[in-house]
Design a protein around this motif. Structure first.
Motif, PDB file in Angstrom:
ATOM      1  N   ALA A   2      42.525  53.076 104.174  1.00  0.00           N
ATOM      2  CA  ALA A   2      41.464  53.455 103.241  1.00  0.00           C
ATOM      3  C   ALA A   2      41.197  52.318 102.260  1.00  0.00           C
ATOM      4  O   ALA A   2      42.119  51.684 101.751  1.00  0.00           O
ATOM      5  N   GLU A   3      39.914  52.088 101.993  1.00  0.00           N
ATOM      6  CA  GLU A   3      39.524  51.079 101.016  1.00  0.00           C
ATOM      7  C   GLU A   3      39.722  51.655  99.619  1.00  0.00           C
ATOM      8  O   GLU A   3      39.236  52.740  99.321  1.00  0.00           O
ATOM      9  N   ARG A   4      40.418  50.910  98.760  1.00  0.00           N
ATOM     10  CA  ARG A   4      40.723  51.414  97.426  1.00  0.00           C
ATOM     11  C   ARG A   4      40.276  50.489  96.309  1.00  0.00           C
ATOM     12  O   ARG A   4      39.999  50.950  95.207  1.00  0.00           O
ATOM     13  N   TRP A   5      40.220  49.188  96.554  1.00  0.00           N
ATOM     14  CA  TRP A   5      39.900  48.221  95.514  1.00  0.00           C
ATOM     15  C   TRP A   5      38.968  47.160  96.074  1.00  0.00           C
ATOM     16  O   TRP A   5      39.020  46.848  97.259  1.00  0.00           O
ATOM     17  N   CYS A   6      38.125  46.580  95.216  1.00  0.00           N
ATOM     18  CA  CYS A   6      37.118  45.614  95.656  1.00  0.00           C
ATOM     19  C   CYS A   6      37.099  44.384  94.754  1.00  0.00           C
ATOM     20  O   CYS A   6      37.332  44.485  93.546  1.00  0.00           O
ATOM     21  N   ARG A   7      36.786  43.275  95.374  1.00  0.00           N
ATOM     22  CA  ARG A   7      36.480  42.048  94.630  1.00  0.00           C
ATOM     23  C   ARG A   7      35.032  41.695  94.936  1.00  0.00           C
ATOM     24  O   ARG A   7      34.643  41.612  96.106  1.00  0.00           O
ATOM     25  N   VAL A   8      34.231  41.482  93.900  1.00  0.00           N
ATOM     26  CA  VAL A   8      32.799  41.241  94.069  1.00  0.00           C
ATOM     27  C   VAL A   8      32.420  39.921  93.412  1.00  0.00           C
ATOM     28  O   VAL A   8      32.871  39.624  92.297  1.00  0.00           O
ATOM     29  N   ILE A   9      31.610  39.133  94.111  1.00  0.00           N
ATOM     30  CA  ILE A   9      31.107  37.867  93.579  1.00  0.00           C
ATOM     31  C   ILE A   9      29.585  37.872  93.689  1.00  0.00           C
ATOM     32  O   ILE A   9      29.045  38.133  94.770  1.00  0.00           O
ATOM     33  N   TRP A  10      28.909  37.591  92.579  1.00  0.00           N
ATOM     34  CA  TRP A  10      27.456  37.487  92.568  1.00  0.00           C
ATOM     35  C   TRP A  10      27.065  36.010  92.550  1.00  0.00           C
ATOM     36  O   TRP A  10      27.639  35.216  91.792  1.00  0.00           O
ATOM     37  N   LEU A  11      26.098  35.651  93.379  1.00  0.00           N
ATOM     38  CA  LEU A  11      25.737  34.254  93.582  1.00  0.00           C
ATOM     39  C   LEU A  11      24.244  34.053  93.380  1.00  0.00           C
ATOM     40  O   LEU A  11      23.451  34.962  93.622  1.00  0.00           O
ATOM     41  N   ARG A  12      23.886  32.849  92.966  1.00  0.00           N
ATOM     42  CA  ARG A  12      22.474  32.473  92.873  1.00  0.00           C
ATOM     43  C   ARG A  12      22.193  31.379  93.902  1.00  0.00           C
ATOM     44  O   ARG A  12      22.950  30.413  94.016  1.00  0.00           O
ATOM     45  N   ALA A  34      34.431  43.614 104.471  1.00  0.00           N
ATOM     46  CA  ALA A  34      33.712  42.579 103.725  1.00  0.00           C
ATOM     47  C   ALA A  34      32.231  42.711 104.012  1.00  0.00           C
ATOM     48  O   ALA A  34      31.823  43.068 105.119  1.00  0.00           O
ATOM     49  N   SER A  35      31.427  42.403 103.005  1.00  0.00           N
ATOM     50  CA  SER A  35      29.972  42.446 103.184  1.00  0.00           C
ATOM     51  C   SER A  35      29.325  41.336 102.382  1.00  0.00           C
ATOM     52  O   SER A  35      29.878  40.851 101.391  1.00  0.00           O
ATOM     53  N   LEU A  36      28.140  40.954 102.848  1.00  0.00           N
ATOM     54  CA  LEU A  36      27.298  40.013 102.117  1.00  0.00           C
ATOM     55  C   LEU A  36      25.906  40.597 102.059  1.00  0.00           C
ATOM     56  O   LEU A  36      25.300  40.879 103.107  1.00  0.00           O
ATOM     57  N   MET A  37      25.390  40.801 100.845  1.00  0.00           N
ATOM     58  CA  MET A  37      24.039  41.299 100.652  1.00  0.00           C
ATOM     59  C   MET A  37      23.213  40.215  99.979  1.00  0.00           C
ATOM     60  O   MET A  37      23.730  39.479  99.122  1.00  0.00           O
ATOM     61  N   VAL A  38      21.946  40.118 100.346  1.00  0.00           N
ATOM     62  CA  VAL A  38      21.087  39.085  99.773  1.00  0.00           C
ATOM     63  C   VAL A  38      19.796  39.697  99.248  1.00  0.00           C
ATOM     64  O   VAL A  38      19.296  40.699  99.771  1.00  0.00           O
ATOM     65  N   ASP A  39      19.281  39.082  98.216  1.00  0.00           N
ATOM     66  CA  ASP A  39      17.978  39.429  97.650  1.00  0.00           C
ATOM     67  C   ASP A  39      17.126  38.172  97.750  1.00  0.00           C
ATOM     68  O   ASP A  39      17.249  37.249  96.939  1.00  0.00           O
ATOM     69  N   ARG A  40      16.277  38.123  98.759  1.00  0.00           N
ATOM     70  CA  ARG A  40      15.485  36.920  99.017  1.00  0.00           C
ATOM     71  C   ARG A  40      14.393  36.721  97.963  1.00  0.00           C
ATOM     72  O   ARG A  40      13.951  35.582  97.748  1.00  0.00           O
ATOM     73  N   VAL A  41      13.977  37.795  97.312  1.00  0.00           N
ATOM     74  CA  VAL A  41      12.933  37.681  96.292  1.00  0.00           C
ATOM     75  C   VAL A  41      13.467  36.982  95.039  1.00  0.00           C
ATOM     76  O   VAL A  41      12.815  36.103  94.462  1.00  0.00           O
ATOM     77  N   HIS A  42      14.664  37.358  94.620  1.00  0.00           N
ATOM     78  CA  HIS A  42      15.242  36.816  93.390  1.00  0.00           C
ATOM     79  C   HIS A  42      16.289  35.731  93.649  1.00  0.00           C
ATOM     80  O   HIS A  42      16.946  35.271  92.709  1.00  0.00           O
ATOM     81  N   ASN A  43      16.453  35.339  94.929  1.00  0.00           N
ATOM     82  CA  ASN A  43      17.377  34.258  95.291  1.00  0.00           C
ATOM     83  C   ASN A  43      18.802  34.520  94.810  1.00  0.00           C
ATOM     84  O   ASN A  43      19.470  33.652  94.237  1.00  0.00           O
ATOM     85  N   THR A  44      19.269  35.738  95.055  1.00  0.00           N
ATOM     86  CA  THR A  44      20.633  36.084  94.684  1.00  0.00           C
ATOM     87  C   THR A  44      21.361  36.690  95.883  1.00  0.00           C
ATOM     88  O   THR A  44      20.748  37.095  96.871  1.00  0.00           O
ATOM     89  N   ALA A  45      22.680  36.735  95.779  1.00  0.00           N
ATOM     90  CA  ALA A  45      23.508  37.312  96.838  1.00  0.00           C
ATOM     91  C   ALA A  45      24.717  37.982  96.202  1.00  0.00           C
ATOM     92  O   ALA A  45      25.095  37.672  95.057  1.00  0.00           O
ATOM     93  N   CYS A  46      25.322  38.894  96.939  1.00  0.00           N
ATOM     94  CA  CYS A  46      26.498  39.623  96.460  1.00  0.00           C
ATOM     95  C   CYS A  46      27.501  39.727  97.604  1.00  0.00           C
ATOM     96  O   CYS A  46      27.193  40.306  98.646  1.00  0.00           O
TER      97      CYS A  46
END
Length: 207
Positions: A103-113, A143-155
């Motif tokens: 089970a997933e219990r904890w997360c590390r998140v990085i926001w990128l430009r 693990a996942s990678l999400m992107v926002d192409r409009v605002h040039n950001t990623a998570c």
């Protein structure tokens, strides 16, 4: 696949607990009837009173069509937390889960430009070079990678089965992050670690 995240900052512990209960006992039932809904997760930092609730959708049209329903849910949820929401929409570029039932219990998140970077190139580097290293971290679940192409950001998010595995993996995770920065020329906007209070995402693998 697409996702909408709502970040709430400033709630007290009681507000967070009420919000978690609301998500698990009411919101999941409501959203499960909405066309294209793929699941929901909720990360919390009880010390800071921060909460990030993310819904996933099969198509961008389904996500946009859900706006009225989600706005109502977000309003009630924000009232419980007594905190305003910051909303962002994402394309789910990469999703990978370990071949275990932990089970997933904890997360590390990085926001990128990614203002000065090729988003598709960044996705390829993450998938081909960074993800194989992330998968080897102790206690890795997903693990996942999400992107926002409009605002040039990623998570970028990595989930672990325990707080101990999250902590043990920290040094190597930062080394992987630094390698990604060098290879893609992106900028770090923020990084944080959270308890995964609700995990009902059913986003299919993209790797």
């Amino acid at each position: 696949m697409f996702a909408r995240s709502s970040t709430f900052l400033g709630s007290d512990r009681d507000g967070l607990e009420r919000g978690i209960t609301y998500i698990e006992t009411e919101v999941m039932d409501v959203l499960s009837e909405v066309h294209g809904f793929v699941g929901l997760s909720m990360m919390v930092d009880r010390g800071l009173g921060e909460c990030i609730a993310t819904t996933a959708w099969a198509t961008v049209d389904a996500m946009r069509a859900s706006s009225d329903r989600i706005t109502a849910v977000r309003g009630r949820f924000g009232g419980m937390l007594q905190a305003p929401a910051k909303v962002q929409e994402w394309e789910v570029a990469v999703m990978h889960r370990a071949g275990t039932t932990a089970a997933e219990r904890w997360c590390r998140v990085i926001w990128l430009r990614t203002d000065h970077s090729d988003v598709d190139y960044c996705i390829d580097v993450y998938r081909g070079s960074l993800l194989p290293r992330v998968k080897e971290l102790p206690g890795f679940c997903s693990a996942s990678l999400m992107v926002d192409r409009v605002h040039n950001t990623a998570c970028a998010t990595a989930a672990f089965q325990s707080l101990e595995s999250l902590q043990v993996s920290r040094e190597e995770a930062w080394a992987i992050r630094d390698a990604g920065i060098r290879d893609t020329d992106v900028d770090i906007m923020d990084a944080a670690e959270y308890e995964l209070a609700v995990a009902h995402l059913r986003v299919p693998e993209t790797v």
